[in-house]
Design a protein around this motif. Structure first.
Motif, short mmCIF file in Angstrom:
data_model
loop_
_atom_site.label_atom_id
_atom_site.label_comp_id
_atom_site.label_asym_id
_atom_site.label_seq_id
_atom_site.Cartn_x
_atom_site.Cartn_y
_atom_site.Cartn_z
N ALA A 19 0.90 -1.52 0.18
CA ALA A 19 0.28 0.40 0.15
C ALA A 19 0.97 0.97 0.02
O ALA A 19 0.57 2.39 -0.42
CB ALA A 19 -1.07 -0.02 0.87
N GLY A 40 -6.62 5.58 -2.47
CA GLY A 40 -6.09 3.76 -3.28
C GLY A 40 -4.68 3.95 -3.28
O GLY A 40 -4.12 3.50 -3.92
N CYS A 41 -3.76 5.31 -3.49
CA CYS A 41 -2.48 5.57 -3.47
C CYS A 41 -1.85 5.41 -2.41
O CYS A 41 -0.52 5.23 -2.11
CB CYS A 41 -2.21 6.94 -4.50
SG CYS A 41 -2.42 8.00 -3.52
N GLY A 42 -2.68 5.30 -1.24
CA GLY A 42 -1.62 5.25 0.18
C GLY A 42 -1.98 6.42 1.22
O GLY A 42 -0.98 6.36 2.25
N LYS A 43 -1.75 7.64 0.71
CA LYS A 43 -2.13 8.22 1.40
C LYS A 43 -2.62 8.45 2.40
O LYS A 43 -1.88 8.65 3.97
CB LYS A 43 -2.76 9.87 0.92
CG LYS A 43 -3.18 9.95 -0.41
CD LYS A 43 -4.03 11.11 -0.91
CE LYS A 43 -5.10 11.05 -1.05
NZ LYS A 43 -5.43 9.72 -1.97
N SER A 44 -3.10 7.81 3.33
CA SER A 44 -4.18 7.35 4.35
C SER A 44 -3.79 6.55 5.27
O SER A 44 -3.14 6.86 6.45
CB SER A 44 -6.39 7.16 4.11
OG SER A 44 -6.21 7.80 3.70
N THR A 45 -2.69 5.58 4.55
CA THR A 45 -2.08 4.60 5.13
C THR A 45 -0.38 5.35 5.73
O THR A 45 -0.41 5.13 7.04
CB THR A 45 -2.04 3.73 4.21
OG1 THR A 45 -3.11 3.18 3.86
CG2 THR A 45 -0.71 2.42 4.98
P1 ADP Z 1 -5.86 6.40 -0.11
O1 ADP Z 1 -6.00 7.52 1.21
O2 ADP Z 1 -4.57 7.16 -1.02
O3 ADP Z 1 -7.41 6.99 -0.73
P2 ADP Z 1 -5.53 4.67 1.69
O4 ADP Z 1 -4.23 4.09 1.77
O5 ADP Z 1 -6.50 4.21 1.96
O6 ADP Z 1 -5.61 5.26 0.17
O7 ADP Z 1 -5.15 2.65 0.98
C1 ADP Z 1 -4.09 1.93 0.03
C2 ADP Z 1 -3.92 0.56 -0.14
O8 ADP Z 1 -4.20 -0.11 0.51
C3 ADP Z 1 -5.18 0.63 -1.47
O9 ADP Z 1 -5.53 -0.53 -2.49
C4 ADP Z 1 -6.20 0.04 -0.16
O10 ADP Z 1 -7.47 -0.99 -0.92
C5 ADP Z 1 -5.52 -1.36 0.59
N1 ADP Z 1 -5.71 -0.67 2.37
C6 ADP Z 1 -6.03 0.66 2.83
N2 ADP Z 1 -6.33 -0.41 4.04
C7 ADP Z 1 -6.15 -1.52 4.13
C8 ADP Z 1 -6.74 -2.76 5.09
N3 ADP Z 1 -6.76 -2.01 6.23
N4 ADP Z 1 -6.66 -4.05 4.72
C9 ADP Z 1 -5.95 -4.27 3.51
N5 ADP Z 1 -5.58 -3.39 2.19
C10 ADP Z 1 -5.95 -2.35 2.93
#
Ligand code: ADP
Ligand code: ADP
Length: 228
Positions: A19, A40-45
């Motif tokens: 991610a 889905g690019c990983g910002k929140s993560t």
């Molecule tokens: P953004 O904030 O840019 O929309 P996220 O950080 O939410 O992106 O997600 C990045 C990737 O990690 C995505 O492919 C998402 O599906 C995956 N992802 C996010 N959270 C989880 C989780 N708890 N379990 C599995 N995959 C996750």
């Protein structure tokens, strides 16, 4: 106040592609940095790893040059401002802003709490609304209450997770300039996640562009704008 250093940060959920993949960014003390990119690019993560709500798979996270990968959120002293505000509906604006102080391990006197909340309310122009409940506030005012909470905690940095995405276009424009002014006035290190190009190009000192978990580029809005 704090510098935040991301060194080869990786987040792997399960077996898929990461991610967040090998992201390195040096965020200077007082800098306002934007993380932008498609859903889905990983910002929140990335933001959640910085604040400590998500484990880091590999790499180092440093706050003021100290490695904090294994520190609990409360030991990192960062304040997150969420898009849904997370205000308590039954509490007044005053009590909503005071909440983190009442929760803190370090005890604050009533006088101290009153002083800190009053000061934050002045900065945020909420002085006339302190006795109201969230339901009686506009979206922009609620957003400011959420920021008031971050201010009274005297956090080393603010982390914004798409704080304006629930607001209408007019209010979004207004809040954009308010956030920008306030960040400059307070001079507090800020990391701001958005998928909105306008926010990315107008708010920050630098913009980090993420794609599929990787850092594509990092530059000032001006440098990005002038690219062919
Ligand atoms: P953004 O904030 O840019 O929309 P996220 O950080 O939410 O992106 O997600 C990045 C990737 O990690 C995505 O492919 C998402 O599906 C995956 N992802 C996010 N959270 C989880 C989780 N708890 N379990 C599995 N995959 C996750
Ligand atoms: P203490 O002084 O007891 O650690 P805190 O003021 O740090 O109390 O708040 C308690 C917990 O709530 C901590 O884990 C802190 O990280 C978390 N917390 C409170 N408000 C926020 C916020 N806006 N963003 C992120 N974490 C928060």
């Amino acid at each position: 106040m704090a510098s935040i250093t991301l060194r080869n940060i990786v987040k792997q959920y399960g077996d898929g592609f990461p991610a967040v993949n090998d992201v390195s960014i040096d965020i200077a003390d007082g800098e306002f940095i934007i993380l932008v990119g498609p859903s889905g690019c990983g910002k929140s993560t990335l933001l959640r790893m910085i604040v400590g709500l998500e484990d880091i798979t590999a790499g180092d996270l440093l706050i003021n040059d100290v490695r904090v990968n294994d520190k609990a959120p409360r030991e990192r002293n960062l304040a997150m401002v969420f898009q849904n505000y997370a205000l308590y509906p039954h509490l007044t604006v005053f009590e909503n802003i005071a909440f983190p102080l009442r929760l803190a391990k370090k005890k604050h006197s009533e006088e101290e709490i009153r002083q800190k909340v009053t000061e934050a309310a002045r900065t945020l122009e909420l002085t006339d609304h302190l006795e109201r409940k969230p339901a009686n506030l506009s979206g922009g005012q609620r957003q400011r209450v959420a920021m008031g909470r971050a201010i009274v905690r005297e956090a080393d940095a603010f982390l914004f997770d798409e704080p304006l995405s629930n607001l209408d276009a007019k209010l979004r424009g207004q809040m954009r300039s308010e956030i920008s002014q306030m960040q400059r006035r307070l001079g507090v290190t800020s990391v701001y996640v958005t998928h909105d190009q306008t926010e990315a190009m107008t708010l920050g000192d630098r913009v980090a562009v993420l794609k599929k978990g990787e850092l594509q580029q990092i530059a000032s809005p001006r440098e990005l704008y002038e690219q062919p």
